[in-house]
Scaffold this motif. Structure first.
Motif, PDB file in Angstrom:
ATOM      1  N   TYR A   1       0.970  -1.355   0.087  1.00 21.47           N
ATOM      2  CA  TYR A   1      -0.087  -0.074  -0.004  1.00 21.47           C
ATOM      3  C   TYR A   1       0.825   1.389   0.049  1.00 21.47           C
ATOM      4  CZ  TYR A   1       0.829  -1.142   4.993  1.00 21.47           C
ATOM      5  OH  TYR A   1       1.847  -1.695   6.027  1.00 21.47           O
ATOM      6  N   ILE A   2       0.184   2.303   0.016  1.00 23.39           N
ATOM      7  CA  ILE A   2       1.165   3.566  -0.126  1.00 23.39           C
ATOM      8  C   ILE A   2       0.674   4.495   1.157  1.00 23.39           C
ATOM      9  CG2 ILE A   2       1.250   5.929  -1.303  1.00 23.39           C
ATOM     10  CD1 ILE A   2      -0.116   4.521  -3.770  1.00 23.39           C
ATOM     11  N   LEU A   3       1.697   4.784   1.492  1.00 19.47           N
ATOM     12  CA  LEU A   3       1.741   5.645   2.741  1.00 19.47           C
ATOM     13  C   LEU A   3       2.181   7.064   2.366  1.00 19.47           C
ATOM     14  CD1 LEU A   3       3.413   3.473   5.474  1.00 19.47           C
ATOM     15  CD2 LEU A   3       0.924   3.823   5.393  1.00 19.47           C
ATOM     16  N   TRP A   4       1.019   7.810   2.245  1.00 15.35           N
ATOM     17  CA  TRP A   4       1.148   9.334   1.515  1.00 15.35           C
ATOM     18  C   TRP A   4       1.495  10.126   2.438  1.00 15.35           C
ATOM     19  CZ3 TRP A   4       1.692   9.838  -4.004  1.00 15.35           C
ATOM     20  CH2 TRP A   4       1.783  11.209  -4.340  1.00 15.35           C
ATOM     21  N   PHE A   5       2.452  10.709   2.686  1.00 14.16           N
ATOM     22  CA  PHE A   5       3.068  11.869   3.656  1.00 14.16           C
ATOM     23  C   PHE A   5       2.928  13.265   3.175  1.00 14.16           C
ATOM     24  CE2 PHE A   5       5.080   8.155   5.209  1.00 14.16           C
ATOM     25  CZ  PHE A   5       5.010   8.363   6.743  1.00 14.16           C
ATOM     26  N   THR A   6       1.856  13.897   3.395  1.00 17.71           N
ATOM     27  CA  THR A   6       1.691  15.361   2.794  1.00 17.71           C
ATOM     28  C   THR A   6       1.865  16.531   4.023  1.00 17.71           C
ATOM     29  OG1 THR A   6       0.230  16.507   1.359  1.00 17.71           O
ATOM     30  CG2 THR A   6      -0.712  15.025   3.268  1.00 17.71           C
ATOM     31  N   GLY A   7       2.267  17.769   3.588  1.00 19.75           N
ATOM     32  CA  GLY A   7       2.431  18.602   4.616  1.00 19.75           C
ATOM     33  C   GLY A   7       3.398  19.737   3.962  1.00 19.75           C
ATOM     34  N   LEU A   8       3.580  20.737   4.640  1.00 17.87           N
ATOM     35  CA  LEU A   8       4.604  21.930   4.511  1.00 17.87           C
ATOM     36  C   LEU A   8       5.818  21.541   4.346  1.00 17.87           C
ATOM     37  CD1 LEU A   8       2.686  24.820   6.305  1.00 17.87           C
ATOM     38  CD2 LEU A   8       2.515  24.526   4.009  1.00 17.87           C
ATOM     39  N   SER A   9       6.539  22.250   3.660  1.00 19.54           N
ATOM     40  CA  SER A   9       8.177  22.103   3.572  1.00 19.54           C
ATOM     41  C   SER A   9       8.587  22.437   4.978  1.00 19.54           C
ATOM     42  CB  SER A   9       8.603  22.937   2.475  1.00 19.54           C
ATOM     43  OG  SER A   9       9.927  22.934   2.543  1.00 19.54           O
ATOM     44  N   GLY A  10       9.365  21.356   5.466  1.00 24.52           N
ATOM     45  CA  GLY A  10       9.886  21.691   6.828  1.00 24.52           C
ATOM     46  C   GLY A  10       9.009  21.003   7.908  1.00 24.52           C
ATOM     47  N   ALA A  11       8.072  20.383   7.355  1.00 22.93           N
ATOM     48  CA  ALA A  11       7.130  19.806   8.440  1.00 22.93           C
ATOM     49  C   ALA A  11       7.560  18.159   9.050  1.00 22.93           C
ATOM     50  CB  ALA A  11       5.735  19.331   7.710  1.00 22.93           C
ATOM     51  N   GLY A  12       8.451  17.840   8.380  1.00 16.21           N
ATOM     52  CA  GLY A  12       9.333  16.521   8.613  1.00 16.21           C
ATOM     53  C   GLY A  12       8.724  15.262   7.997  1.00 16.21           C
ATOM     54  N   LYS A  13       8.289  15.572   6.666  1.00 19.62           N
ATOM     55  CA  LYS A  13       7.676  14.409   5.869  1.00 19.62           C
ATOM     56  C   LYS A  13       8.759  13.319   5.546  1.00 19.62           C
ATOM     57  CE  LYS A  13       6.361  17.262   2.668  1.00 19.62           C
ATOM     58  NZ  LYS A  13       6.953  18.275   3.261  1.00 19.62           N
ATOM     59  N   SER A  14      10.036  13.844   4.872  1.00 17.60           N
ATOM     60  CA  SER A  14      11.002  12.987   4.492  1.00 17.60           C
ATOM     61  C   SER A  14      11.681  12.283   5.840  1.00 17.60           C
ATOM     62  CB  SER A  14      11.938  13.824   3.774  1.00 17.60           C
ATOM     63  OG  SER A  14      11.467  14.116   2.600  1.00 17.60           O
ATOM     64  N   THR A  15      11.634  13.089   6.789  1.00 20.12           N
ATOM     65  CA  THR A  15      12.525  12.739   8.017  1.00 20.12           C
ATOM     66  C   THR A  15      11.649  11.462   8.604  1.00 20.12           C
ATOM     67  OG1 THR A  15      13.344  14.560   8.741  1.00 20.12           O
ATOM     68  CG2 THR A  15      13.512  12.986  10.291  1.00 20.12           C
ATOM     69  N   LEU A  16      10.369  11.607   8.622  1.00 20.64           N
ATOM     70  CA  LEU A  16       9.335  10.629   9.088  1.00 20.64           C
ATOM     71  C   LEU A  16       9.229   9.460   8.414  1.00 20.64           C
ATOM     72  CD1 LEU A  16       7.402  10.124  11.274  1.00 20.64           C
ATOM     73  CD2 LEU A  16       5.756  11.313  10.117  1.00 20.64           C
TER      74      LEU A  16
ATOM     75  N   THR B   1       5.687   7.809   0.394  1.00 20.43           N
ATOM     76  CA  THR B   1       5.743   8.794  -0.475  1.00 20.43           C
ATOM     77  C   THR B   1       5.975  10.272   0.340  1.00 20.43           C
ATOM     78  OG1 THR B   1       3.515   9.455  -0.881  1.00 20.43           O
ATOM     79  CG2 THR B   1       4.744   7.516  -2.264  1.00 20.43           C
ATOM     80  N   ALA B   2       7.109  10.863   0.288  1.00 19.03           N
ATOM     81  CA  ALA B   2       7.288  12.396   0.929  1.00 19.03           C
ATOM     82  C   ALA B   2       7.228  13.453  -0.007  1.00 19.03           C
ATOM     83  CB  ALA B   2       8.340  12.136   1.719  1.00 19.03           C
ATOM     84  N   PHE B   3       5.937  14.177  -0.028  1.00 16.24           N
ATOM     85  CA  PHE B   3       5.640  14.974  -1.020  1.00 16.24           C
ATOM     86  C   PHE B   3       4.934  16.089  -0.678  1.00 16.24           C
ATOM     87  CE2 PHE B   3       6.985  11.354  -3.452  1.00 16.24           C
ATOM     88  CZ  PHE B   3       7.835  11.880  -4.532  1.00 16.24           C
ATOM     89  N   ILE B   4       5.190  17.399  -0.519  1.00 11.60           N
ATOM     90  CA  ILE B   4       4.098  18.435  -0.226  1.00 11.60           C
ATOM     91  C   ILE B   4       2.808  18.001  -0.656  1.00 11.60           C
ATOM     92  CG2 ILE B   4       3.736  20.827  -0.302  1.00 11.60           C
ATOM     93  CD1 ILE B   4       6.712  21.352  -0.419  1.00 11.60           C
TER      94      ILE B   4
END
Length: 201
Positions: free
Chosen positions: A29-44, A105-108
Protein backbone atom coordinates in the motif's frame (compact mmCIF):
# COMPACT_ATOMS: atom_id res chain seq x y z
CA UNK A 1 0.87 15.66 -33.24
CA UNK A 2 -0.65 13.40 -30.62
CA UNK A 3 0.56 9.84 -30.92
CA UNK A 4 -2.12 7.21 -31.45
CA UNK A 5 -2.44 4.95 -28.43
CA UNK A 6 -5.30 2.65 -29.42
CA UNK A 7 -2.78 -0.01 -30.45
CA UNK A 8 -1.40 -0.20 -26.89
CA UNK A 9 -2.78 -3.18 -24.99
CA UNK A 10 -2.29 -4.05 -21.31
CA UNK A 11 -0.21 -7.22 -20.98
CA UNK A 12 -1.26 -9.40 -18.06
CA UNK A 13 1.62 -10.74 -15.97
CA UNK A 14 2.05 -14.32 -14.82
CA UNK A 15 2.93 -13.22 -11.27
CA UNK A 16 0.19 -11.18 -9.59
CA UNK A 17 0.24 -8.63 -6.81
CA UNK A 18 -1.37 -11.15 -4.49
CA UNK A 19 1.44 -13.63 -5.23
CA UNK A 20 4.05 -11.08 -4.23
CA UNK A 21 2.14 -10.12 -1.10
CA UNK A 22 1.90 -13.78 -0.12
CA UNK A 23 5.64 -14.25 -0.55
CA UNK A 24 6.36 -11.06 1.40
CA UNK A 25 3.88 -12.08 4.11
CA UNK A 26 2.37 -8.59 4.19
CA UNK A 27 0.12 -6.37 2.15
CA UNK A 28 1.26 -3.55 -0.11
CA UNK A 29 0.00 0.00 0.00
CA UNK A 30 0.91 3.66 -0.24
CA UNK A 31 1.66 5.73 2.85
CA UNK A 32 1.25 9.23 1.43
CA UNK A 33 2.98 11.80 3.65
CA UNK A 34 1.75 15.31 2.86
CA UNK A 35 2.44 18.62 4.54
CA UNK A 36 4.36 21.87 4.27
CA UNK A 37 8.05 22.07 3.50
CA UNK A 38 9.90 21.57 6.76
CA UNK A 39 7.04 19.68 8.42
CA UNK A 40 9.18 16.54 8.64
CA UNK A 41 7.71 14.35 5.90
CA UNK A 42 11.00 12.96 4.58
CA UNK A 43 12.48 12.49 8.03
CA UNK A 44 9.38 10.65 9.21
CA UNK A 45 9.07 8.50 6.06
CA UNK A 46 12.70 7.42 6.34
CA UNK A 47 12.43 6.70 10.06
CA UNK A 48 9.34 4.60 9.42
CA UNK A 49 11.00 2.69 6.60
CA UNK A 50 14.00 1.98 8.83
CA UNK A 51 11.64 0.48 11.39
CA UNK A 52 9.87 -1.62 8.73
CA UNK A 53 13.20 -2.77 7.31
CA UNK A 54 14.37 -3.96 10.73
CA UNK A 55 11.13 -5.94 10.99
CA UNK A 56 11.95 -7.71 7.72
CA UNK A 57 9.22 -5.93 5.73
CA UNK A 58 9.64 -4.84 2.12
CA UNK A 59 9.30 -1.10 1.69
CA UNK A 60 10.70 1.87 -0.19
CA UNK A 61 10.72 5.67 0.20
CA UNK A 62 9.90 7.97 -2.70
CA UNK A 63 11.15 11.41 -1.68
CA UNK A 64 10.15 14.63 -3.41
CA UNK A 65 13.65 16.06 -3.88
CA UNK A 66 15.21 12.71 -4.77
CA UNK A 67 12.68 12.02 -7.51
CA UNK A 68 13.34 15.43 -9.05
CA UNK A 69 16.94 14.36 -9.60
CA UNK A 70 15.82 11.76 -12.13
CA UNK A 71 12.25 10.84 -13.08
CA UNK A 72 10.89 14.35 -12.58
CA UNK A 73 14.01 16.23 -13.58
CA UNK A 74 13.01 19.26 -15.61
CA UNK A 75 9.72 19.87 -13.83
CA UNK A 76 9.47 23.24 -12.13
CA UNK A 77 7.14 24.47 -9.41
CA UNK A 78 4.34 26.03 -11.41
CA UNK A 79 0.88 24.66 -10.67
CA UNK A 80 0.93 22.56 -13.86
CA UNK A 81 4.38 21.14 -13.08
CA UNK A 82 3.37 20.34 -9.52
CA UNK A 83 0.35 18.44 -10.81
CA UNK A 84 2.48 16.50 -13.29
CA UNK A 85 5.01 15.78 -10.54
CA UNK A 86 2.33 14.16 -8.39
CA UNK A 87 0.72 12.38 -11.35
CA UNK A 88 4.00 10.66 -12.17
CA UNK A 89 4.68 9.76 -8.56
CA UNK A 90 1.20 8.35 -8.24
CA UNK A 91 1.79 6.04 -11.18
CA UNK A 92 5.17 4.94 -9.81
CA UNK A 93 3.69 4.35 -6.36
CA UNK A 94 0.98 2.22 -7.96
CA UNK A 95 3.70 0.07 -9.55
CA UNK A 96 5.34 -0.35 -6.14
CA UNK A 97 2.04 -1.52 -4.68
CA UNK A 98 1.72 -4.02 -7.53
CA UNK A 99 5.28 -5.15 -6.74
CA UNK A 100 4.12 -6.04 -3.23
CA UNK A 101 5.90 -3.22 -1.38
CA UNK A 102 4.91 -0.73 1.27
CA UNK A 103 5.78 2.58 -0.38
CA UNK A 104 6.29 5.73 1.70
CA UNK A 105 5.92 8.87 -0.41
CA UNK A 106 7.09 12.19 1.01
CA UNK A 107 5.72 15.02 -1.13
CA UNK A 108 4.21 18.37 -0.24
CA UNK A 109 1.45 17.53 -2.77
CA UNK A 110 -0.39 20.77 -2.00
CA UNK A 111 -3.56 20.16 -4.03
CA UNK A 112 -6.31 17.88 -2.74
CA UNK A 113 -7.40 17.04 -6.30
CA UNK A 114 -3.97 15.58 -7.09
CA UNK A 115 -3.85 13.52 -3.91
CA UNK A 116 -7.34 12.18 -4.58
CA UNK A 117 -6.34 11.28 -8.12
CA UNK A 118 -3.54 9.09 -6.74
CA UNK A 119 -5.96 7.53 -4.25
CA UNK A 120 -8.19 6.55 -7.16
CA UNK A 121 -5.33 4.66 -8.85
CA UNK A 122 -5.26 1.88 -6.25
CA UNK A 123 -7.76 -0.26 -4.41
CA UNK A 124 -9.57 0.80 -1.29
CA UNK A 125 -7.29 0.74 1.77
CA UNK A 126 -4.16 0.81 -0.45
CA UNK A 127 -3.83 4.59 -0.11
CA UNK A 128 -3.25 5.95 3.38
CA UNK A 129 -3.01 9.71 3.59
CA UNK A 130 -0.86 10.87 6.48
CA UNK A 131 -1.07 14.58 7.12
CA UNK A 132 2.16 15.71 8.74
CA UNK A 133 0.69 18.79 10.37
CA UNK A 134 3.02 21.55 11.45
CA UNK A 135 2.28 25.29 11.78
CA UNK A 136 3.85 27.48 9.12
CA UNK A 137 5.74 29.39 11.82
CA UNK A 138 7.39 26.19 13.08
CA UNK A 139 8.29 25.16 9.51
CA UNK A 140 9.85 28.57 8.93
CA UNK A 141 11.83 28.29 12.16
CA UNK A 142 13.20 24.92 11.02
CA UNK A 143 13.65 25.92 7.35
CA UNK A 144 16.15 23.07 6.71
CA UNK A 145 16.62 24.01 3.04
CA UNK A 146 16.49 27.77 3.49
CA UNK A 147 13.44 27.95 1.23
CA UNK A 148 11.31 30.15 3.43
CA UNK A 149 14.10 32.68 3.85
CA UNK A 150 14.56 32.80 0.08
CA UNK A 151 10.81 33.09 -0.47
CA UNK A 152 10.53 35.97 1.99
CA UNK A 153 13.33 37.84 0.21
CA UNK A 154 11.92 37.17 -3.25
CA UNK A 155 14.71 34.84 -4.38
CA UNK A 156 12.24 32.05 -5.17
CA UNK A 157 8.56 32.05 -6.06
CA UNK A 158 5.70 29.56 -5.82
CA UNK A 159 6.69 28.29 -2.37
CA UNK A 160 3.83 26.41 -0.76
CA UNK A 161 2.50 28.23 2.28
CA UNK A 162 3.98 31.57 1.24
CA UNK A 163 3.19 32.39 -2.40
CA UNK A 164 1.42 29.17 -3.35
CA UNK A 165 -1.51 27.55 -1.50
CA UNK A 166 -1.57 24.35 0.51
CA UNK A 167 -4.91 22.57 0.73
CA UNK A 168 -5.03 20.69 4.01
CA UNK A 169 -6.45 17.16 3.84
CA UNK A 170 -10.07 17.15 4.97
CA UNK A 171 -10.28 13.44 5.82
CA UNK A 172 -6.79 11.98 6.12
CA UNK A 173 -6.45 8.49 7.51
CA UNK A 174 -3.96 9.80 10.07
CA UNK A 175 -2.77 13.17 11.37
CA UNK A 176 0.70 13.50 12.85
CA UNK A 177 1.54 16.71 14.72
CA UNK A 178 5.26 16.84 14.06
CA UNK A 179 5.79 20.03 16.07
CA UNK A 180 4.52 18.35 19.23
CA UNK A 181 5.95 14.83 19.14
CA UNK A 182 9.42 13.40 18.57
CA UNK A 183 10.16 11.36 15.45
CA UNK A 184 10.14 8.21 17.58
CA UNK A 185 6.69 8.97 18.96
CA UNK A 186 5.40 9.83 15.47
CA UNK A 187 6.68 6.51 14.10
CA UNK A 188 5.10 4.65 17.00
CA UNK A 189 1.75 6.30 16.22
CA UNK A 190 1.94 5.23 12.58
CA UNK A 191 2.90 1.67 13.50
CA UNK A 192 0.01 1.51 15.98
CA UNK A 193 -2.38 2.77 13.31
CA UNK A 194 -1.17 0.19 10.76
CA UNK A 195 -1.51 -2.63 13.27
CA UNK A 196 -4.99 -1.47 14.20
CA UNK A 197 -5.91 -1.65 10.50
CA UNK A 198 -4.31 -5.11 10.23
CA UNK A 199 -1.85 -3.77 7.69
CA UNK A 200 1.22 -5.14 9.45
CA UNK A 201 1.88 -8.81 10.22
Amino acid sequence: MKQETNHIVWHETAVKKEDRQERNRHGSYILWFTGLSGAGKSTLANALEHHLFKQGLNSYVLDGDNVRHGLNQGLGFSEDDRKENIRRIGEVAKLFVDAGLIVCTAFISPFAEDRNRVRALVQKDEFIEIYVRCPLEACEDRDPKGLYRKARTGEISNLTGISSPYEEPLHPELVIDSDQDSIEVCVDKIIAFLKERNLLP
